[in-house]
Motif scaffolding. Structure first.
Motif, PDB file in Angstrom:
ATOM      1  N   ARG A  85       0.982  -1.278   0.012  1.00  0.00           N
ATOM      2  CA  ARG A  85       0.018   0.064  -0.047  1.00  0.00           C
ATOM      3  C   ARG A  85       0.919   1.198   0.127  1.00  0.00           C
ATOM      4  NH1 ARG A  85      -5.484   0.473   2.107  1.00  0.00           N
ATOM      5  NH2 ARG A  85      -5.864   2.728   2.524  1.00  0.00           N
ATOM      6  N   HIS A  86       0.712   2.107  -1.046  1.00  0.00           N
ATOM      7  CA  HIS A  86       1.617   3.490  -1.107  1.00  0.00           C
ATOM      8  C   HIS A  86       0.536   4.669  -1.242  1.00  0.00           C
ATOM      9  CE1 HIS A  86       5.878   2.203  -1.916  1.00  0.00           C
ATOM     10  NE2 HIS A  86       5.133   1.031  -1.783  1.00  0.00           N
ATOM     11  N   ALA A  87       1.152   5.670  -0.639  1.00  0.00           N
ATOM     12  CA  ALA A  87       0.115   6.778  -0.649  1.00  0.00           C
ATOM     13  C   ALA A  87       0.362   7.595  -1.894  1.00  0.00           C
ATOM     14  CB  ALA A  87       0.584   7.731   0.708  1.00  0.00           C
ATOM     15  N   ARG A  88       1.406   7.659  -2.740  1.00  0.00           N
ATOM     16  CA  ARG A  88       1.770   8.179  -3.678  1.00  0.00           C
ATOM     17  C   ARG A  88       1.915   7.633  -5.004  1.00  0.00           C
ATOM     18  NH1 ARG A  88       3.099  13.577  -1.912  1.00  0.00           N
ATOM     19  NH2 ARG A  88       3.415  13.758   0.190  1.00  0.00           N
ATOM     20  N   LEU A  89       1.593   8.219  -6.168  1.00  0.00           N
ATOM     21  CA  LEU A  89       1.900   7.634  -7.466  1.00  0.00           C
ATOM     22  C   LEU A  89       3.530   7.379  -7.309  1.00  0.00           C
ATOM     23  CD1 LEU A  89      -0.253   9.301  -9.903  1.00  0.00           C
ATOM     24  CD2 LEU A  89      -0.267   7.031  -9.114  1.00  0.00           C
ATOM     25  N   ARG A 102      -6.549   6.515 -13.137  1.00  0.00           N
ATOM     26  CA  ARG A 102      -7.183   6.824 -11.729  1.00  0.00           C
ATOM     27  C   ARG A 102      -8.376   7.396 -11.990  1.00  0.00           C
ATOM     28  NH1 ARG A 102      -3.374   9.783  -7.384  1.00  0.00           N
ATOM     29  NH2 ARG A 102      -3.250  11.331  -8.847  1.00  0.00           N
ATOM     30  N   GLY A 128      -9.300   2.477  -5.832  1.00  0.00           N
ATOM     31  CA  GLY A 128      -8.050   2.617  -6.300  1.00  0.00           C
ATOM     32  C   GLY A 128      -7.498   2.118  -7.342  1.00  0.00           C
ATOM     33  N   ARG A 157       1.998  -1.612  -6.404  1.00  0.00           N
ATOM     34  CA  ARG A 157       1.664  -0.709  -5.258  1.00  0.00           C
ATOM     35  C   ARG A 157       0.396  -0.586  -5.292  1.00  0.00           C
ATOM     36  NH1 ARG A 157       6.200   4.112  -5.602  1.00  0.00           N
ATOM     37  NH2 ARG A 157       8.102   2.707  -5.398  1.00  0.00           N
ATOM     38  N   TYR A 158      -0.563  -0.543  -4.251  1.00  0.00           N
ATOM     39  CA  TYR A 158      -2.054  -0.482  -4.446  1.00  0.00           C
ATOM     40  C   TYR A 158      -2.127   0.949  -3.731  1.00  0.00           C
ATOM     41  CZ  TYR A 158      -6.630   0.054  -2.404  1.00  0.00           C
ATOM     42  OH  TYR A 158      -7.794   0.275  -2.122  1.00  0.00           O
ATOM     43  N   LEU A 159      -2.837   1.857  -4.727  1.00  0.00           N
ATOM     44  CA  LEU A 159      -3.165   3.217  -4.593  1.00  0.00           C
ATOM     45  C   LEU A 159      -4.398   3.619  -4.099  1.00  0.00           C
ATOM     46  CD1 LEU A 159      -0.567   4.059  -7.534  1.00  0.00           C
ATOM     47  CD2 LEU A 159      -0.057   4.586  -4.932  1.00  0.00           C
ATOM     48  N   THR A 167      -5.786   8.688  -0.562  1.00  0.00           N
ATOM     49  CA  THR A 167      -4.354   9.401  -0.182  1.00  0.00           C
ATOM     50  C   THR A 167      -4.068  10.513  -1.405  1.00  0.00           C
ATOM     51  OG1 THR A 167      -3.532   7.708  -1.737  1.00  0.00           O
ATOM     52  CG2 THR A 167      -3.545   6.963   0.476  1.00  0.00           C
ATOM     53  N   ARG A 205      -1.688  12.735  -4.001  1.00  0.00           N
ATOM     54  CA  ARG A 205      -0.809  12.262  -5.120  1.00  0.00           C
ATOM     55  C   ARG A 205       0.593  12.297  -4.579  1.00  0.00           C
ATOM     56  NH1 ARG A 205      -2.182  16.106 -10.312  1.00  0.00           N
ATOM     57  NH2 ARG A 205      -0.576  14.666 -11.084  1.00  0.00           N
TER      58      ARG A 205
END
Length: 298
Positions: A136-140, A260, A270, A290-292, A296, A298
């Protein structure tokens, strides 16, 4: 000659010309390519020689209804022919080598390859592959050109192991599970004699449960785990597996923003970013995927 017969259940019809007719066996899982694997071959009625050229659709309501294509043809040599055992050397474009057919009970026979494996380097289809998972990530990612972007469907993980026109399934923990009714036979029919391991998920799409395919882990006797994601996706797309209640999920190299926006418009949670050069890492939660989620920044 060998015909691929998409009847009520997919099978292959092995036919040998003898005494003015085509002596025939129905082989449910196809002609074995390895001497370690014997397969059922059901003796059926003799067919006229003219049937050797038949391809087409047998209408519903008739015996053997369904689509039939010529899968292989060639010549053969007889080493032995009796009421209980037949030994032949096949010379086809797909199948070559020494084979024995031996009767077991009633019209049930078995077919056995007497020669070494047709492809000595072929790897057996794996029993199970634990799924690769995203972090899990907060940013691209900054290097968006190095990633492909997919929709996060939010479904239930399901891998399919297809061989001999049949399929079995494992779930998110790599353990055997049942698949939706009819999915295994439909995938088997779509792939025919090509063994494959597919990764995907069951999710609701437009109000209907659909099997969404997004990775290819094994094909034609070769593991693809070490192949880059881009290559695996290209091979998967080339299989043309879309059909009723199954779909190859799209992937979009470098197109983070467009994916997106489309995912948000569809009400999805997401998107996923997958490195184009990443191998498949079974049982690993990897930063290469990565799951975005939309909550969250960008």
């Amino acid at each position: 000659m060998i015909q691929e017969h998409h009847a009520r259940s997919l099978h292959w019809d092995l036919r040998l010309e003898r005494a003015g007719v085509l002596v025939s066996w129905a082989v449910p899982k196809g002609i074995p390519a390895d001497p370690e694997t014997d397969r059922l071959a059901v003796r059926t009625e003799d067919h006229p020689l003219e049937y050797a050229a038949f391809e087409g659709e047998i209408p519903k309501g008739e015996y053997g209804a369904g689509r039939m294509t010529i899968w292989d043809r060639g010549t053969y040599e007889t080493e032995k022919w009796s009421e209980r055992e037949v030994k032949v050397v096949l010379h086809g474009s797909r199948v070559t080598g020494r084979y024995a057919l031996f009767r077991t009970k009633g019209e049930n026979w078995m077919i056995h390859r007497m020669d070494p494996p047709a492809d000595p380097d072929a790897e057996p289809i794996p029993d199970a592959v634990r799924p690769m998972l995203p972090e899990r990530h907060a940013r691209l990612p900054r290097d968006r050109a190095g990633y492909a972007f997919e929709f996060a469907w939010g479904g239930r993980r399901l891998a399919a192991y297809v061989e001999g026109g049949r399929a079995r399934f494992t779930g998110g923990d790599g353990r055997a599970v049942g698949g939706p009714a009819g999915l295994g036979s439909r995938l088997g029919a779509a792939l025919g004699a090509r063994p494959a391991v597919l990764d995907g998920e069951l999710a609701e799409v437009e109000g209907q449960e659909t099997y969404l395919l997004f990775d290819l882990l094994y094909l034609d006797g070769r593991s693809l785990l070490d192949e880059p994601y881009r290559r695996r996706r290209e091979l998967l797309d080339g299989l043309g597996l879309d059909g009723p209640r199954r779909h190859t999920s799209p992937w979009y190299p470098g197109e983070a923003e467009a994916v997106r926006e489309a995912a948000r418009a569809q009400g999805l949670s997401g998107i996923l970013a997958k490195r184009l050069d990443s191998p498949y890492e079974p049982g690993t939660r990897s930063s290469a995927w990565r799951y975005l989620p939309f909550s969250t920044r960008r």
